[in-house]
Design a protein around this motif. Structure first.
Motif, PDB file in Angstrom:
ATOM      1  N   ARG A 119       0.828  -1.202   0.000  1.00  0.00           N
ATOM      2  CA  ARG A 119       0.000   0.000   0.000  1.00  0.00           C
ATOM      3  C   ARG A 119       0.862   1.252   0.000  1.00  0.00           C
ATOM      4  O   ARG A 119       0.547   2.237  -0.684  1.00  0.00           O
ATOM      5  N   LYS A 120       1.958   1.237   0.758  1.00  0.00           N
ATOM      6  CA  LYS A 120       2.856   2.395   0.761  1.00  0.00           C
ATOM      7  C   LYS A 120       3.510   2.589  -0.603  1.00  0.00           C
ATOM      8  O   LYS A 120       3.666   3.725  -1.066  1.00  0.00           O
ATOM      9  N   ARG A 121       3.874   1.497  -1.254  1.00  0.00           N
ATOM     10  CA  ARG A 121       4.493   1.620  -2.580  1.00  0.00           C
ATOM     11  C   ARG A 121       3.502   2.186  -3.579  1.00  0.00           C
ATOM     12  O   ARG A 121       3.827   3.087  -4.355  1.00  0.00           O
ATOM     13  N   VAL A 122       2.282   1.657  -3.575  1.00  0.00           N
ATOM     14  CA  VAL A 122       1.254   2.165  -4.493  1.00  0.00           C
ATOM     15  C   VAL A 122       0.922   3.622  -4.173  1.00  0.00           C
ATOM     16  O   VAL A 122       0.745   4.453  -5.082  1.00  0.00           O
ATOM     17  N   ARG A 127       1.179   9.418  -5.359  1.00  0.00           N
ATOM     18  CA  ARG A 127       1.593  10.772  -4.969  1.00  0.00           C
ATOM     19  C   ARG A 127       2.531  11.387  -6.001  1.00  0.00           C
ATOM     20  O   ARG A 127       2.425  12.582  -6.324  1.00  0.00           O
ATOM     21  N   ALA A 128       3.455  10.584  -6.503  1.00  0.00           N
ATOM     22  CA  ALA A 128       4.376  11.119  -7.513  1.00  0.00           C
ATOM     23  C   ALA A 128       3.618  11.561  -8.762  1.00  0.00           C
ATOM     24  O   ALA A 128       3.900  12.624  -9.329  1.00  0.00           O
ATOM     25  N   GLY A 129       2.652  10.735  -9.202  1.00  0.00           N
ATOM     26  CA  GLY A 129       1.868  11.128 -10.370  1.00  0.00           C
ATOM     27  C   GLY A 129       1.055  12.387 -10.131  1.00  0.00           C
ATOM     28  O   GLY A 129       0.984  13.266 -11.002  1.00  0.00           O
ATOM     29  N   MET A 130       0.446  12.498  -8.948  1.00  0.00           N
ATOM     30  CA  MET A 130      -0.350  13.688  -8.649  1.00  0.00           C
ATOM     31  C   MET A 130       0.528  14.925  -8.493  1.00  0.00           C
ATOM     32  O   MET A 130       0.108  16.036  -8.855  1.00  0.00           O
ATOM     33  N   ARG A 131       1.732  14.750  -7.933  1.00  0.00           N
ATOM     34  CA  ARG A 131       2.625  15.914  -7.833  1.00  0.00           C
ATOM     35  C   ARG A 131       2.966  16.480  -9.207  1.00  0.00           C
ATOM     36  O   ARG A 131       2.964  17.698  -9.412  1.00  0.00           O
ATOM     37  N   GLY A 132       3.272  15.595 -10.144  1.00  0.00           N
ATOM     38  CA  GLY A 132       3.577  16.083 -11.485  1.00  0.00           C
ATOM     39  C   GLY A 132       2.386  16.773 -12.128  1.00  0.00           C
ATOM     40  O   GLY A 132       2.530  17.816 -12.786  1.00  0.00           O
ATOM     41  N   THR A 133       1.192  16.199 -11.934  1.00  0.00           N
ATOM     42  CA  THR A 133      -0.003  16.800 -12.531  1.00  0.00           C
ATOM     43  C   THR A 133      -0.325  18.149 -11.902  1.00  0.00           C
ATOM     44  O   THR A 133      -0.599  19.131 -12.602  1.00  0.00           O
ATOM     45  N   THR A 134      -0.316  18.207 -10.573  1.00  0.00           N
ATOM     46  CA  THR A 134      -0.644  19.474  -9.910  1.00  0.00           C
ATOM     47  C   THR A 134       0.403  20.547 -10.186  1.00  0.00           C
ATOM     48  O   THR A 134       0.068  21.739 -10.216  1.00  0.00           O
ATOM     49  N   ARG A 135       1.647  20.156 -10.396  1.00  0.00           N
ATOM     50  CA  ARG A 135       2.676  21.149 -10.718  1.00  0.00           C
ATOM     51  C   ARG A 135       2.344  21.841 -12.044  1.00  0.00           C
ATOM     52  O   ARG A 135       2.450  23.073 -12.155  1.00  0.00           O
ATOM     53  N   GLU A 136       1.950  21.070 -13.039  1.00  0.00           N
ATOM     54  CA  GLU A 136       1.584  21.672 -14.317  1.00  0.00           C
ATOM     55  C   GLU A 136       0.320  22.521 -14.192  1.00  0.00           C
ATOM     56  O   GLU A 136       0.222  23.606 -14.776  1.00  0.00           O
ATOM     57  N   VAL A 180      -3.630  22.465  -2.480  1.00  0.00           N
ATOM     58  CA  VAL A 180      -3.916  21.528  -1.398  1.00  0.00           C
ATOM     59  C   VAL A 180      -3.581  20.105  -1.829  1.00  0.00           C
ATOM     60  O   VAL A 180      -2.979  19.329  -1.065  1.00  0.00           O
ATOM     61  N   ALA A 181      -3.962  19.738  -3.056  1.00  0.00           N
ATOM     62  CA  ALA A 181      -3.626  18.395  -3.548  1.00  0.00           C
ATOM     63  C   ALA A 181      -2.113  18.192  -3.617  1.00  0.00           C
ATOM     64  O   ALA A 181      -1.596  17.120  -3.275  1.00  0.00           O
ATOM     65  N   ALA A 182      -1.390  19.215  -4.035  1.00  0.00           N
ATOM     66  CA  ALA A 182       0.069  19.100  -4.101  1.00  0.00           C
ATOM     67  C   ALA A 182       0.676  18.963  -2.714  1.00  0.00           C
ATOM     68  O   ALA A 182       1.609  18.182  -2.502  1.00  0.00           O
ATOM     69  N   VAL A 183       0.150  19.689  -1.740  1.00  0.00           N
ATOM     70  CA  VAL A 183       0.669  19.602  -0.377  1.00  0.00           C
ATOM     71  C   VAL A 183       0.418  18.212   0.203  1.00  0.00           C
ATOM     72  O   VAL A 183       1.282  17.630   0.872  1.00  0.00           O
ATOM     73  N   VAL A 184      -0.764  17.656  -0.038  1.00  0.00           N
ATOM     74  CA  VAL A 184      -1.064  16.309   0.457  1.00  0.00           C
ATOM     75  C   VAL A 184      -0.104  15.292  -0.143  1.00  0.00           C
ATOM     76  O   VAL A 184       0.288  14.327   0.524  1.00  0.00           O
ATOM     77  N   CYS A 185       0.296  15.498  -1.384  1.00  0.00           N
ATOM     78  CA  CYS A 185       1.209  14.573  -2.049  1.00  0.00           C
ATOM     79  C   CYS A 185       2.673  14.822  -1.682  1.00  0.00           C
ATOM     80  O   CYS A 185       3.560  14.208  -2.260  1.00  0.00           O
ATOM     81  N   GLY A 186       2.927  15.738  -0.761  1.00  0.00           N
ATOM     82  CA  GLY A 186       4.288  15.959  -0.301  1.00  0.00           C
ATOM     83  C   GLY A 186       5.043  17.016  -1.071  1.00  0.00           C
ATOM     84  O   GLY A 186       6.268  17.127  -0.899  1.00  0.00           O
ATOM     85  N   ALA A 187       4.373  17.808  -1.903  1.00  0.00           N
ATOM     86  CA  ALA A 187       5.058  18.844  -2.666  1.00  0.00           C
ATOM     87  C   ALA A 187       5.248  20.094  -1.812  1.00  0.00           C
ATOM     88  O   ALA A 187       4.693  20.239  -0.721  1.00  0.00           O
ATOM     89  N   TRP A 188       6.040  21.006  -2.326  1.00  0.00           N
ATOM     90  CA  TRP A 188       6.273  22.286  -1.665  1.00  0.00           C
ATOM     91  C   TRP A 188       5.023  23.137  -1.750  1.00  0.00           C
ATOM     92  O   TRP A 188       4.181  22.957  -2.647  1.00  0.00           O
ATOM     93  N   VAL A 189       4.880  24.108  -0.851  1.00  0.00           N
ATOM     94  CA  VAL A 189       3.667  24.925  -0.828  1.00  0.00           C
ATOM     95  C   VAL A 189       3.517  25.781  -2.073  1.00  0.00           C
ATOM     96  O   VAL A 189       2.417  26.229  -2.387  1.00  0.00           O
ATOM     97  N   GLY A 190       4.590  26.053  -2.785  1.00  0.00           N
ATOM     98  CA  GLY A 190       4.469  26.695  -4.088  1.00  0.00           C
ATOM     99  C   GLY A 190       4.786  28.164  -4.128  1.00  0.00           C
ATOM    100  O   GLY A 190       4.971  28.721  -5.200  1.00  0.00           O
ATOM    101  N   LEU A 191       4.856  28.837  -2.986  1.00  0.00           N
ATOM    102  CA  LEU A 191       5.124  30.273  -2.984  1.00  0.00           C
ATOM    103  C   LEU A 191       6.149  30.585  -1.903  1.00  0.00           C
ATOM    104  O   LEU A 191       6.149  29.980  -0.829  1.00  0.00           O
TER     105      LEU A 191
END
Length: 504
Positions: A119-122, A127-136, A180-191
């Motif tokens: 479950r952690k691997r999945v 999260r990695a996929g969502m981080r890339g999507t939310t970044r764009e 918010v989605a990016a933060v949940v996925c472990g991304a930086w806050v963005g600003l």
């Protein structure tokens, strides 16, 4: 004759002895056979008991394996996603203490560990996929935000300006959800922001939600109470999510009250709503989401996923903040308390950098300073900026002023800034309590001038020059400066690469 009789008697005696010997042997044989028969019967009984016991154990083991397959394994799989599910034990209480019982328990533990790792691997892959999507998505929304703000500054039509403001606010909603989605996925806050007033961070979070006009902010902080640069955006995000929950779960004709109070360990932002409230289970779940030290998996957020509380929990773990939802609001709804610790606080000169015009003014007078705030400011790191020198000047204890010359009585009709009236700290003893030496050097002792003769004439007081205030910058000036910066950047790039190739 006698000899025959003796011989006959001897033969008879020998025969008798022989008969007795054969009879004893025969009896012993019969006794041994009966004993062997009894032993054989006992062994047969033991064998039958062992067979029945083996059949019973085999049936028990088969039943436990069937119970493991039908009930216990599915319960372990469900518990991986829902921790409140209880895994049933074996059918027989004593089976767990046996060797097969311990083996089956080991199988369950190995299965649980393998499922947790999977479950952690999945979840990490998701999260990695969502981080890339939310970044764009965030990059596109930021570009759209710049375009809308440029249009707002370019056109003066009121109706068009209102439409542009509404579009900007809708774009802000989409940007907040992506953030918010990016933060949940472990991304930086963005600003990355500079040090800002706490009230500006709160009102900035208020401006990102629908129904912001229902929020009432009461600012009870000392003027100049600010956040360090890396804590401004996380506080704004947390306040926006808490306000969004409060507005969504309360009636449209009620207000949401926000109070900014000074606490012993920092600043408390208290949000009270008059909504439907939460049950004990819902409050415990919300508190676990915002205060758990363990990261929350995406599969724990429901379908559709509710990411607001998860984003708050991620930010509290990352930036050492704390949020409490365990207390009901006195208005019948939910009370949320955000505590910003003292090491995340700073001080900004409210004269040089005042809060936003729309921010509520502090209820405290500008000259008040609580001891807790002075202690906090005194622990701040030493910096060479003007605002930092002002902070240290505020935190420095006041030195008693001993005048070297008599001060003339002040004219009651003279204004407060009359240059003819000498200030209380206008002496030659050195810097006063409200001044700070330039470039953070230690103050030097200066020789005191001799006291003047009381009978001599008092020299005229030198005028106190007014501090030059920086001129207010208009939006047109900011736009012109930004345009000049972009033009200079483009010219430098074209000079460095005349063929127009991408330097990357």
């Amino acid at each position: 004759m006698i000899e025959q009789t003796v011989m006959a008697a001897g033969g008879l005696a020998a025969g008798t002895l022989l008969a007795l010997a054969f009879g004893g042997g025969l009896l012993r044989c019969r006794r041994d056979r009966s004993r062997l028969r009894e032993e054989i019967d006992g062994l047969r009984d033991q064998l039958d008991d062992a067979r029945s016991r083996a059949d019973r154990v085999s049936a028990e083991l088969a039943a436990e394996i069937a119970h493991l397959t039908d009930r216990r394994v599915p319960a372990v799989a469900t518990r991986a996603a829902h921790p409140h599910v209880q895994v049933p034990g074996p059918l027989s209480p004593g089976f767990a203490r046996t060797g097969p019982g311990a083996g089956l328990d080991g199988v369950l533990h190995a299965l649980s560990s393998a499922m947790t790792q999977e479950r952690k691997r999945v979840d990490a892959a998701a999260r990695a996929g969502m981080r890339g999507t939310t970044r764009e998505i965030q990059a596109g929304l930021y570009r759209l935000q710049d375009v809308l703000r440029g249009l707002q500054q370019h056109y003066d039509d009121p109706e068009l300006a209102q439409t542009l403001f509404e579009l900007d606010h809708e774009n802000e909603q989409s940007l907040r959800r992506a953030q918010v989605a990016a933060v949940v996925c472990g991304a930086w806050v963005g600003l990355a922001r500079q040090e800002s007033h706490v009230v500006d961070a709160v009102t900035g979070g208020q401006s990102r939600i629908v129904g912001y006009h229902r929020v009432r902010v009461n600012n009870h902080l000392e003027p100049g109470t600010a956040l360090v640069s890396h804590a401004v955006e996380p506080v704004a995000i947390i306040v926006a999510e808490l306000l969004d929950n409060a507005l969504r779960h309360s009636s449209r004709d009620t207000d949401v009250t926000v109070s900014l109070e000074r606490a012993h360990h920092g600043v408390a932002v208290t949000i009270d709503d008059a909504g439907v409230g939460m049950s004990a289970d819902e409050r415990a779940y919300a508190q676990r989401m915002v205060a758990s030290r363990e990261p929350i998996l995406l599969s724990d957020l429901g379908d559709p996923p509710r990411m607001g509380l998860a984003a708050i929990g991620q930010l509290t773990r990352q930036f050492d903040l704390s949020v409490d939802l365990s207390t009901p609001s006195p208005y019948g709804g939910v009370r949320a308390v955000l505590l910003v610790n003292s090491h995340l606080l700073s001080h900004v000169d409210p004269v040089v950098r005042p809060p936003a015009a729309a921010a509520p003014r502090s209820t405290r007078p500008a000259g008040t300073q609580q001891p807790v705030m002075a202690e906090t400011i005194g622990k701040l790191p030493i910096r060479t900026s003007a605002s930092s020198r002002a902070v240290r000047a505020i935190a420095r204890p006041a030195r008693p002023v001993v005048p070297d010359r008599p001060v003339p009585d002040r004219d009651p009709a003279a204004p407060a800034d009359d240059p003819r009236v000498p200030a209380a700290h206008d002496h030659d003893d050195g810097p006063g309590p409200d001044t700070a030496p330039a470039d953070d050097v230690l103050p030097q002792r200066r020789r005191r001038r001799p006291r003047p003769d009381p009978g001599a004439a008092v020299p005229a007081a030198r005028p106190v020059p007014e501090q030059a205030q920086p001129p207010a910058r208009t939006p047109e000036d900011s736009a012109a400066a930004l345009g000049a910066l972009q033009s200079g950047t483009a010219a430098a790039r074209s000079t460095a690469d005349p063929e127009g190739n991408d330097p990357r």
